[in-house]
Design an enzyme around this catalytic site. Structure first.
Site, PDB file in Angstrom:
ATOM      1  N   GLU A   1     -56.860 -89.286  31.451  1.00 18.01           N
ATOM      2  CA  GLU A   1     -58.481 -89.144  30.568  1.00 18.01           C
ATOM      3  C   GLU A   1     -59.239 -90.395  30.732  1.00 18.01           C
ATOM      4  O   GLU A   1     -60.067 -89.650  30.978  1.00 18.01           O
ATOM      5  CB  GLU A   1     -57.786 -89.308  29.310  1.00 18.01           C
ATOM      6  CG  GLU A   1     -57.319 -87.912  28.949  1.00 18.01           C
ATOM      7  CD  GLU A   1     -55.703 -88.406  27.506  1.00 18.01           C
ATOM      8  OE1 GLU A   1     -55.461 -89.388  27.534  1.00 18.01           O
ATOM      9  OE2 GLU A   1     -55.772 -87.932  27.104  1.00 18.01           O
TER      10      GLU A   1
ATOM     11  N   ALA B   1     -52.091 -94.824  27.961  1.00 19.15           N
ATOM     12  CA  ALA B   1     -52.595 -95.624  26.677  1.00 19.15           C
ATOM     13  C   ALA B   1     -51.241 -96.539  26.733  1.00 19.15           C
ATOM     14  O   ALA B   1     -49.956 -96.404  26.647  1.00 19.15           O
ATOM     15  CB  ALA B   1     -52.110 -95.327  25.201  1.00 19.15           C
TER      16      ALA B   1
ATOM     17  N   GLU C   1     -47.457 -87.178  28.311  1.00 15.61           N
ATOM     18  CA  GLU C   1     -47.611 -87.315  27.098  1.00 15.61           C
ATOM     19  C   GLU C   1     -46.378 -86.526  26.192  1.00 15.61           C
ATOM     20  O   GLU C   1     -45.447 -86.951  25.837  1.00 15.61           O
ATOM     21  CB  GLU C   1     -48.405 -86.881  26.607  1.00 15.61           C
ATOM     22  CG  GLU C   1     -49.788 -88.221  26.513  1.00 15.61           C
ATOM     23  CD  GLU C   1     -50.835 -87.786  27.530  1.00 15.61           C
ATOM     24  OE1 GLU C   1     -50.149 -86.545  28.646  1.00 15.61           O
ATOM     25  OE2 GLU C   1     -51.848 -88.204  27.699  1.00 15.61           O
TER      26      GLU C   1
ATOM     27  N   GLY D   1     -53.537 -91.381  29.290  1.00 17.75           N
ATOM     28  CA  GLY D   1     -54.771 -92.314  28.819  1.00 17.75           C
ATOM     29  C   GLY D   1     -55.179 -92.208  30.259  1.00 17.75           C
ATOM     30  O   GLY D   1     -56.167 -92.653  30.159  1.00 17.75           O
TER      31      GLY D   1
HETATM   32  N1  DAK Z   1     -47.833 -98.403  28.302  1.00 14.57           N
HETATM   33  C1  DAK Z   1     -47.191 -99.411  27.988  1.00 14.57           C
HETATM   34  N2  DAK Z   1     -46.312-100.179  29.469  1.00 14.57           N
HETATM   35  C2  DAK Z   1     -46.069 -99.105  30.991  1.00 14.57           C
HETATM   36  C3  DAK Z   1     -47.214 -98.056  30.601  1.00 14.57           C
HETATM   37  C4  DAK Z   1     -47.282 -97.598  28.825  1.00 14.57           C
HETATM   38  N3  DAK Z   1     -48.091 -96.800  29.172  1.00 14.57           N
HETATM   39  N4  DAK Z   1     -47.289 -98.044  31.800  1.00 14.57           N
HETATM   40  C5  DAK Z   1     -46.255 -98.778  32.702  1.00 14.57           C
HETATM   41  N5  DAK Z   1     -45.316 -99.978  31.483  1.00 14.57           N
HETATM   42  C6  DAK Z   1     -44.640-101.175  31.503  1.00 14.57           C
HETATM   43  C7  DAK Z   1     -43.759-100.574  32.182  1.00 14.57           C
HETATM   44  O1  DAK Z   1     -42.774-100.771  30.601  1.00 14.57           O
HETATM   45  C8  DAK Z   1     -42.671-101.722  32.737  1.00 14.57           C
HETATM   46  O2  DAK Z   1     -43.017-102.445  31.952  1.00 14.57           O
HETATM   47  P1  DAK Z   1     -41.489-104.217  32.073  1.00 14.57           P
HETATM   48  O3  DAK Z   1     -40.516-103.161  31.297  1.00 14.57           O
HETATM   49  O4  DAK Z   1     -41.908-104.803  33.594  1.00 14.57           O
HETATM   50  O5  DAK Z   1     -41.869-105.105  30.891  1.00 14.57           O
HETATM   51  C9  DAK Z   1     -44.223-102.163  33.835  1.00 14.57           C
HETATM   52  O6  DAK Z   1     -45.001-101.483  33.349  1.00 14.57           O
HETATM   53  C10 DAK Z   1     -43.719-101.719  35.058  1.00 14.57           C
HETATM   54  O7  DAK Z   1     -43.496-100.304  35.030  1.00 14.57           O
HETATM   55  P2  DAK Z   1     -42.161 -99.478  35.601  1.00 14.57           P
HETATM   56  O8  DAK Z   1     -41.475-100.624  35.559  1.00 14.57           O
HETATM   57  O9  DAK Z   1     -41.888 -98.538  34.221  1.00 14.57           O
HETATM   58  O10 DAK Z   1     -42.551 -98.870  36.964  1.00 14.57           O
HETATM   59  P3  DAK Z   1     -42.553 -97.873  37.599  1.00 14.57           P
HETATM   60  O11 DAK Z   1     -43.054 -97.835  38.583  1.00 14.57           O
HETATM   61  O12 DAK Z   1     -40.317 -97.573  37.699  1.00 14.57           O
HETATM   62  O13 DAK Z   1     -42.632 -96.508  37.129  1.00 14.57           O
HETATM   63  C11 DAK Z   1     -44.663 -94.970  35.509  1.00 14.57           C
HETATM   64  C12 DAK Z   1     -43.945 -96.626  36.866  1.00 14.57           C
HETATM   65  C13 DAK Z   1     -45.959 -95.156  35.656  1.00 14.57           C
HETATM   66  C14 DAK Z   1     -43.884 -94.106  36.811  1.00 14.57           C
HETATM   67  C15 DAK Z   1     -43.389 -95.450  34.379  1.00 14.57           C
HETATM   68  O14 DAK Z   1     -44.665 -96.672  34.318  1.00 14.57           O
HETATM   69  C16 DAK Z   1     -43.799 -94.624  33.448  1.00 14.57           C
HETATM   70  O15 DAK Z   1     -43.600 -94.089  33.757  1.00 14.57           O
HETATM   71  N6  DAK Z   1     -45.396 -95.219  32.724  1.00 14.57           N
HETATM   72  C17 DAK Z   1     -45.124 -94.239  31.504  1.00 14.57           C
HETATM   73  C18 DAK Z   1     -46.557 -93.014  31.950  1.00 14.57           C
HETATM   74  C19 DAK Z   1     -47.049 -92.016  30.071  1.00 14.57           C
HETATM   75  O16 DAK Z   1     -46.022 -91.875  30.005  1.00 14.57           O
HETATM   76  N7  DAK Z   1     -48.234 -92.425  30.200  1.00 14.57           N
HETATM   77  C20 DAK Z   1     -48.625 -91.906  28.923  1.00 14.57           C
HETATM   78  C21 DAK Z   1     -48.613 -92.498  27.793  1.00 14.57           C
HETATM   79  S1  DAK Z   1     -48.936 -92.170  26.323  1.00 14.57           S
HETATM   80  C22 DAK Z   1     -55.617 -92.149  22.275  1.00 14.57           C
HETATM   81  C23 DAK Z   1     -55.995 -91.952  23.457  1.00 14.57           C
HETATM   82  C24 DAK Z   1     -55.496 -92.101  24.590  1.00 14.57           C
HETATM   83  C25 DAK Z   1     -53.723 -91.987  24.388  1.00 14.57           C
HETATM   84  C26 DAK Z   1     -53.656 -91.532  22.756  1.00 14.57           C
HETATM   85  C27 DAK Z   1     -54.486 -92.479  22.039  1.00 14.57           C
HETATM   86  N8  DAK Z   1     -56.013 -92.987  20.953  1.00 14.57           N
HETATM   87  C28 DAK Z   1     -58.134 -92.563  21.208  1.00 14.57           C
HETATM   88  C29 DAK Z   1     -56.124 -92.640  19.916  1.00 14.57           C
HETATM   89  C30 DAK Z   1     -52.992 -91.822  25.363  1.00 14.57           C
HETATM   90  C31 DAK Z   1     -51.645 -92.003  25.344  1.00 14.57           C
HETATM   91  C32 DAK Z   1     -50.802 -91.946  26.879  1.00 14.57           C
HETATM   92  O17 DAK Z   1     -51.302 -92.432  27.731  1.00 14.57           O
END
Ligand code: DAK
Length: 259
Positions: free
Chosen positions: A113, A67, A133, A110
């Protein structure tokens, strides 16, 4: 609806549609708009009467990295409640046509998921799955603690959810999360091949079979068996059952009517 973040090809091959998440700079992070478009696209395909299987994919680097954290960062509980993003996930869960996730690169949070909400996952050798998360102070919210646990078992799911570590496509395959793995240049082709196999079956039987398999996630065994039996009986009222069995007896391929 004009799609900002999706590319939809309603007939990539006969009866098979491809929906591509297309927000590459953000690694296909699932913001509200993406989810809204996704629900719309899936519902349109479901209603068109010709689509029998949908392949949902991203790009080579990411299926979806979760997400949109930037969108969620400032939100409070009341925002989450009023936006009710779960309604979109629930709508996707209600799509009756089989959906195959074709995953390359990151399928995180997400994104993982979403792939698990699909009916099967075909992965590129480069795919990485995870529920990170915990690293941003929350827990999976769209089924991660439940579907991952059912797919790969408590011990492995607990490790992923509590540490946020990723698993590779090979590990996901060995654990039973993924149904097929292919090289990066072939994973979409492999998903399309699988979709074609599904699309060649009676669409009515496919629909009732999907529904019955999903009941295994919802019901105790006895209730699930009862559900399966009702769907089984129901198909004996269809033309496709007569056609399928007659075609077998007459040693010819069946011609499905979807009735
Ligand atoms: N959200 C927003 N932007 C994201 C992102 C994300 N989840 N993942 C990556 N990006 C963006 C980065 O911020 C970056 O943007 P800029 O800085 O260039 O503007 C760009 O994508 C490229 O990412 P990186 O520079 O970080 O690339 P790397 O290769 O160094 O790293 C990575 C890739 C995937 C390991 C890293 O980006 C990362 O750790 N990303 C976050 C992964 C994460 O934590 N995912 C879980 C998020 S929480 C719900 C339903 C579902 C959910 C919640 C509620 N409801 C129905 C209410 C789900 C929650 C989640 O998924």
């Amino acid at each position: 609806m004009e799609y900002q973040y999706l590319l939809v090809d309603p007939e990539t091959q006969p009866h098979v549609a491809v929906v591509r998440l297309n927000r590459p700079k953000e690694l296909n992070a699932l913001n509200r708009r993406v989810m809204e478009e996704l629900v719309h696209a899936m519902q349109v395909l479901e209603r068109d009467g010709t689509t029998r299987c949908i392949v949902l994919t991203g790009n080579e680097r990411a299926f979806a990295a979760g997400a949109d954290i930037k969108e969620m960062a400032g939100m409070g509980t009341v925002d989450m409640l009023t936006i009710d993003q779960f309604a979109r996930w629930d709508a996707l869960k209600r799509i009756k046509i089989p959906i195959i996730a074709a995953v390359s690169g990151f399928a995180l949070g997400g994104g993982c998921e979403l792939s698990m909400l699909c009916d099967m996952i075909v992965a590129s050798e480069t795919a990485q799955f995870g529920q990170p998360e915990i690293k941003i102070g929350v827990i999976p919210g769209a089924g991660g603690t439940q579907r991952l646990t059912r797919a790969i078992g408590k011990a492995r799911a607990m490790e992923l959810v509590l540490t946020g570590k990723f698993i590779t496509a090979q590990e996901a395959f060995a654990a039973g999360l993924v149904t097929r793995i292919a090289p990066p240049e072939l994973f979409l082709q492999e998903a399309l091949k699988l979709a074609d196999e599904v699309a060649q079956m009676s669409p009515l039987a496919v629909r009732l079979a999907k529904e019955a398999v999903l009941q295994a996630f919802e019901q105790p065994l006895e209730a699930g068996l009862h559900f399966e039996r009702k769907n089984f009986y129901m198909l004996f009222a269809s033309e496709d059952q007569k056609e399928g069995m007659n075609a077998f007896v007459e040693k010819r391929p069946p011609e499905w009517q979807g009735r």
